[in-house]
Design an enzyme around this catalytic site. Structure first.
Site, PDB file in Angstrom:
ATOM      1  N   ASP A  45      41.139  32.126  20.280  1.00  0.00           N
ATOM      2  CA  ASP A  45      40.600  30.751  20.178  1.00  0.00           C
ATOM      3  C   ASP A  45      40.309  30.658  18.713  1.00  0.00           C
ATOM      4  O   ASP A  45      40.176  29.754  18.285  1.00  0.00           O
ATOM      5  CB  ASP A  45      39.329  30.327  20.951  1.00  0.00           C
ATOM      6  CG  ASP A  45      39.256  30.670  22.622  1.00  0.00           C
ATOM      7  OD1 ASP A  45      40.583  30.515  22.972  1.00  0.00           O
ATOM      8  OD2 ASP A  45      38.337  30.755  23.059  1.00  0.00           O
ATOM      9  N   MET A  55      28.320  35.106  23.035  1.00  0.00           N
ATOM     10  CA  MET A  55      29.287  36.042  23.995  1.00  0.00           C
ATOM     11  C   MET A  55      30.630  36.005  23.416  1.00  0.00           C
ATOM     12  O   MET A  55      30.987  34.600  22.577  1.00  0.00           O
ATOM     13  CB  MET A  55      29.205  35.213  25.275  1.00  0.00           C
ATOM     14  CG  MET A  55      30.010  35.782  26.186  1.00  0.00           C
ATOM     15  SD  MET A  55      31.538  35.084  26.199  1.00  0.00           S
ATOM     16  CE  MET A  55      31.538  34.166  27.816  1.00  0.00           C
ATOM     17  N   LYS A  75      37.020  36.300  39.999  1.00  0.00           N
ATOM     18  CA  LYS A  75      37.625  35.304  40.393  1.00  0.00           C
ATOM     19  C   LYS A  75      38.599  35.338  41.516  1.00  0.00           C
ATOM     20  O   LYS A  75      39.246  36.497  41.241  1.00  0.00           O
ATOM     21  CB  LYS A  75      38.167  34.429  39.053  1.00  0.00           C
ATOM     22  CG  LYS A  75      38.855  32.980  39.397  1.00  0.00           C
ATOM     23  CD  LYS A  75      39.435  32.331  38.241  1.00  0.00           C
ATOM     24  CE  LYS A  75      40.030  30.927  38.582  1.00  0.00           C
ATOM     25  NZ  LYS A  75      40.867  30.391  37.178  1.00  0.00           N
ATOM     26  N   ASP A 110      31.225  26.528  31.358  1.00  0.00           N
ATOM     27  CA  ASP A 110      32.755  26.826  31.315  1.00  0.00           C
ATOM     28  C   ASP A 110      33.451  25.598  31.978  1.00  0.00           C
ATOM     29  O   ASP A 110      33.837  26.205  33.132  1.00  0.00           O
ATOM     30  CB  ASP A 110      32.981  28.238  31.833  1.00  0.00           C
ATOM     31  CG  ASP A 110      34.597  28.861  31.529  1.00  0.00           C
ATOM     32  OD1 ASP A 110      35.084  28.081  30.607  1.00  0.00           O
ATOM     33  OD2 ASP A 110      34.830  29.850  32.027  1.00  0.00           O
ATOM     34  N   GLU A 114      33.674  39.035  34.762  1.00  0.00           N
ATOM     35  CA  GLU A 114      33.712  37.657  35.390  1.00  0.00           C
ATOM     36  C   GLU A 114      34.823  37.740  36.743  1.00  0.00           C
ATOM     37  O   GLU A 114      35.687  37.828  36.247  1.00  0.00           O
ATOM     38  CB  GLU A 114      34.051  36.809  34.570  1.00  0.00           C
ATOM     39  CG  GLU A 114      34.142  35.194  35.286  1.00  0.00           C
ATOM     40  CD  GLU A 114      34.409  34.208  33.980  1.00  0.00           C
ATOM     41  OE1 GLU A 114      34.167  34.620  32.858  1.00  0.00           O
ATOM     42  OE2 GLU A 114      34.926  33.174  34.340  1.00  0.00           O
ATOM     43  N   ASP A 142      28.496  31.294  34.042  1.00  0.00           N
ATOM     44  CA  ASP A 142      29.414  30.165  33.802  1.00  0.00           C
ATOM     45  C   ASP A 142      29.200  29.101  34.596  1.00  0.00           C
ATOM     46  O   ASP A 142      29.463  29.020  35.748  1.00  0.00           O
ATOM     47  CB  ASP A 142      30.748  30.628  33.834  1.00  0.00           C
ATOM     48  CG  ASP A 142      31.362  31.471  32.761  1.00  0.00           C
ATOM     49  OD1 ASP A 142      30.479  31.815  31.862  1.00  0.00           O
ATOM     50  OD2 ASP A 142      32.674  31.725  32.580  1.00  0.00           O
ATOM     51  N   GLU A 152      30.672  32.775  38.063  1.00  0.00           N
ATOM     52  CA  GLU A 152      30.931  31.301  37.860  1.00  0.00           C
ATOM     53  C   GLU A 152      31.010  30.475  39.067  1.00  0.00           C
ATOM     54  O   GLU A 152      31.499  30.888  39.897  1.00  0.00           O
ATOM     55  CB  GLU A 152      32.311  30.998  37.028  1.00  0.00           C
ATOM     56  CG  GLU A 152      32.956  29.863  36.937  1.00  0.00           C
ATOM     57  CD  GLU A 152      34.125  29.762  35.923  1.00  0.00           C
ATOM     58  OE1 GLU A 152      34.147  30.368  35.040  1.00  0.00           O
ATOM     59  OE2 GLU A 152      34.946  28.965  36.284  1.00  0.00           O
ATOM     60  N   HIS A 195      37.405  33.402  22.978  1.00  0.00           N
ATOM     61  CA  HIS A 195      38.238  34.456  23.043  1.00  0.00           C
ATOM     62  C   HIS A 195      38.730  34.638  21.611  1.00  0.00           C
ATOM     63  O   HIS A 195      38.748  33.963  20.939  1.00  0.00           O
ATOM     64  CB  HIS A 195      39.515  34.033  23.717  1.00  0.00           C
ATOM     65  CG  HIS A 195      39.143  33.803  25.236  1.00  0.00           C
ATOM     66  ND1 HIS A 195      38.873  32.149  25.413  1.00  0.00           N
ATOM     67  CD2 HIS A 195      39.038  34.077  26.400  1.00  0.00           C
ATOM     68  CE1 HIS A 195      38.716  32.028  26.798  1.00  0.00           C
ATOM     69  NE2 HIS A 195      38.781  33.294  27.487  1.00  0.00           N
ATOM     70  N   HIS A 224      34.443  29.686  40.552  1.00  0.00           N
ATOM     71  CA  HIS A 224      35.058  30.841  40.998  1.00  0.00           C
ATOM     72  C   HIS A 224      34.712  31.218  42.619  1.00  0.00           C
ATOM     73  O   HIS A 224      35.546  31.518  43.598  1.00  0.00           O
ATOM     74  CB  HIS A 224      35.294  31.930  40.240  1.00  0.00           C
ATOM     75  CG  HIS A 224      35.535  31.620  38.897  1.00  0.00           C
ATOM     76  ND1 HIS A 224      35.659  32.795  37.858  1.00  0.00           N
ATOM     77  CD2 HIS A 224      36.100  30.599  38.360  1.00  0.00           C
ATOM     78  CE1 HIS A 224      36.270  32.247  36.802  1.00  0.00           C
ATOM     79  NE2 HIS A 224      36.839  30.870  37.088  1.00  0.00           N
ATOM     80  N   ASP A 276      37.186  23.214  37.246  1.00  0.00           N
ATOM     81  CA  ASP A 276      36.364  23.186  35.877  1.00  0.00           C
ATOM     82  C   ASP A 276      35.683  22.064  35.704  1.00  0.00           C
ATOM     83  O   ASP A 276      35.645  21.413  34.510  1.00  0.00           O
ATOM     84  CB  ASP A 276      37.007  23.778  34.840  1.00  0.00           C
ATOM     85  CG  ASP A 276      37.501  25.171  34.775  1.00  0.00           C
ATOM     86  OD1 ASP A 276      36.788  25.824  35.326  1.00  0.00           O
ATOM     87  OD2 ASP A 276      38.495  25.408  34.029  1.00  0.00           O
ATOM     88  N   ASP A 316      41.584  24.938  40.727  1.00  0.00           N
ATOM     89  CA  ASP A 316      40.650  25.411  39.707  1.00  0.00           C
ATOM     90  C   ASP A 316      40.087  24.338  38.698  1.00  0.00           C
ATOM     91  O   ASP A 316      41.082  23.865  38.015  1.00  0.00           O
ATOM     92  CB  ASP A 316      41.045  26.494  38.820  1.00  0.00           C
ATOM     93  CG  ASP A 316      40.099  27.148  38.167  1.00  0.00           C
ATOM     94  OD1 ASP A 316      38.908  26.736  38.235  1.00  0.00           O
ATOM     95  OD2 ASP A 316      40.503  27.841  37.070  1.00  0.00           O
TER      96      ASP A 316
END
Ligand code: GCO
Ligand code: MN
Ligand code: MN
Length: 384
Positions: free
Chosen positions: A58, A89, A184, A288, A182, A246, A218, A55, A221, A258, A256
């Site tokens: 980030d 990406m 979710k 991800d 994406e 993802d 993802e 991002h 998700h 991950d 969530d």
């Protein structure tokens, strides 16, 4: 037997935000010290990854000066060159800052919507500067807790206007960049718009430049929505819309999570990897996911290695499945008969209407799916 060592051709990627996750959760403070983007690039290169995604914030803090930005980008690019890592990406953080408390592209405040476009254009420039060819849109804050807040049809319209605007921006700049939406269903909003792969695919067909836009499904998700992830991925693939993916894992009905890829639903992960490999999906395999909050950075590295290793093991299992005589005999049996689709003509339709069917015989035929599934399980358990 392969050594399950990742190679650049596997196109394994991680986000700066994944291995750089410091283990904060709604109930607890961070457990790991932040590490810099340059350190993350080295950690990932060491673990065997091919690429790193980010991002905007980030990499460049939201309040960095132009000079700081340029220095950070220079250092980051030097780390990429040194390690041979790539940036396939990039994406925008449209969820952390309080300005986005009511969403970004779908916020009720037109100034927030304008700021979201402004921030995204700059983030696109940054992504392209670092080599990105896919740009992801995850609408984390694009949703509501109460439908009193906004009309969901109006929100869909705003989302469309934003994506159309940004497609035009990319075209005008002459960037070689595709967008991947994406979906979710929820978290961090009570409900998020474009909740599933299906919603996103339908939305894309309403855009001004639908050919520029695909999806970034993802695992977690679709699983949170109680859906079969592979089915969403397969539909996107079949429509030429699987631009990115993802990978992680998730227990149905939980927060969530991950989790590390293939940490929970081994059989689903197997059929997913088998699908991607069988059809020849050629995009990045992006993990991800986050290491457990219990881990030190050694654990984070083990987590990153584990994601890639499990993918490669499942890829090898898929190869075995495709070469297993007993499995393939069953596959041939279940696909017996002339599978050519009936093409429509007035005559073929008339002839089909007149054809005699032995309905009882059709209904009497059993399918050996129990055997096939058991063989699959045995293969996965390592006894074949
Ligand atoms: C999540 C999302 C994000 C996005 C990321 C890139 O659940 O937080 O999966 O990690 O993938 O923002 O767009
Ligand atoms: Mn996620
Ligand atoms: Mn994601």
């Amino acid at each position: 037997m392969s050594s399950y060592t990742p190679a650049p051709s596997d196109k394994f990627t991680f986000g700066l935000w994944t291995v750089g996750n410091i283990g904060r959760d709604p109930f607890g403070e961070p457990v790991r010290k932040p590490i810099s983007p340059v350190e993350i690039v080295h950690l990932l290169a060491d673990a065997g990854a091919w690429g790193v995604n980010f991002h905007d914030n980030d990499l460049v803090p939201i309040d960095a000066s132009p000079a700081q930005r340029d220095q950070i980008v220079r250092d980051f690019k030097a780390a990429l060159t040194e390690t041979g890592m790539v940036v396939p990406m990039a994406t925008t953080n449209l969820f952390s800052d309080p300005a986005f408390r009511d969403g970004a592209f779908t916020a009720n405040d037109p100034q927030v919507r304008a700021y979201a476009l402004h921030k995204t254009m700059r983030a696109i420039d940054l992504g392209v500067e670092c080599g990105a060819s896919t740009y992801v849109f995850w609408g984390g804050r694009e949703g509501v807790e109460t439908d009193a807040a906004k009309n969901p049809a109006e929100a869909t319209k705003r989302f469309r206007e934003a994506i159309n605007f940004l497609c035009s921006y990319v075209q005008d700049q002459g960037y070689d960049l595709r967008f991947a939406l994406e979906p979710k269903p929820n978290e961090p909003r009570g409900d998020i718009y474009l909740a599933t792969v299906g919603h996103a695919l339908a939305f894309i067909s309403t855009l001004d430049s639908p050919e520029m836009v695909g999806v970034n499904p993802e695992v977690a998700h679709e699983t949170m929505a109680g859906l079969n992830f592979l089915h969403g991925v397969a539909q996107a693939w079949e429509m030429g819309k699987l631009f990115h993916i993802d990978l992680n894992d998730q227990v149905v009905g939980r927060y969530d999570q991950d989790f590390r890829f293939a940490a929970v639903n081994l059989k689903s992960a197997f059929f997913l990897v088998k699908f991607l490999e069988d059809v020849g999906y050629n995009g990045p395999r992006h993990f991800d996911a986050h290491a457990y909050r219990t881990e030190s950075y050694d654990g984070v590295k083990a987590f990153a290695r584990g994601c890639m290793r499990s993918y490669l093991i499942l890829k090898e299992k898929a190869r075995q499945w495709n070469a297993d005589p007993a499995i393939q005999a069953l596959v041939a049996e279940i696909n017996a008969g002339d599978q050519t689709p009936i093409t429509y003509s007035k005559e073929s339709a008339e002839a089909l209407k007149e054809r005699d069917f032995d309905r009882a015989a059709l209904g009497a035929r059993g399918m050996p799916y129990e055997q096939l599934d058991q063989l699959t399980v045995e293969l996965l358990l390592g006894v074949r």
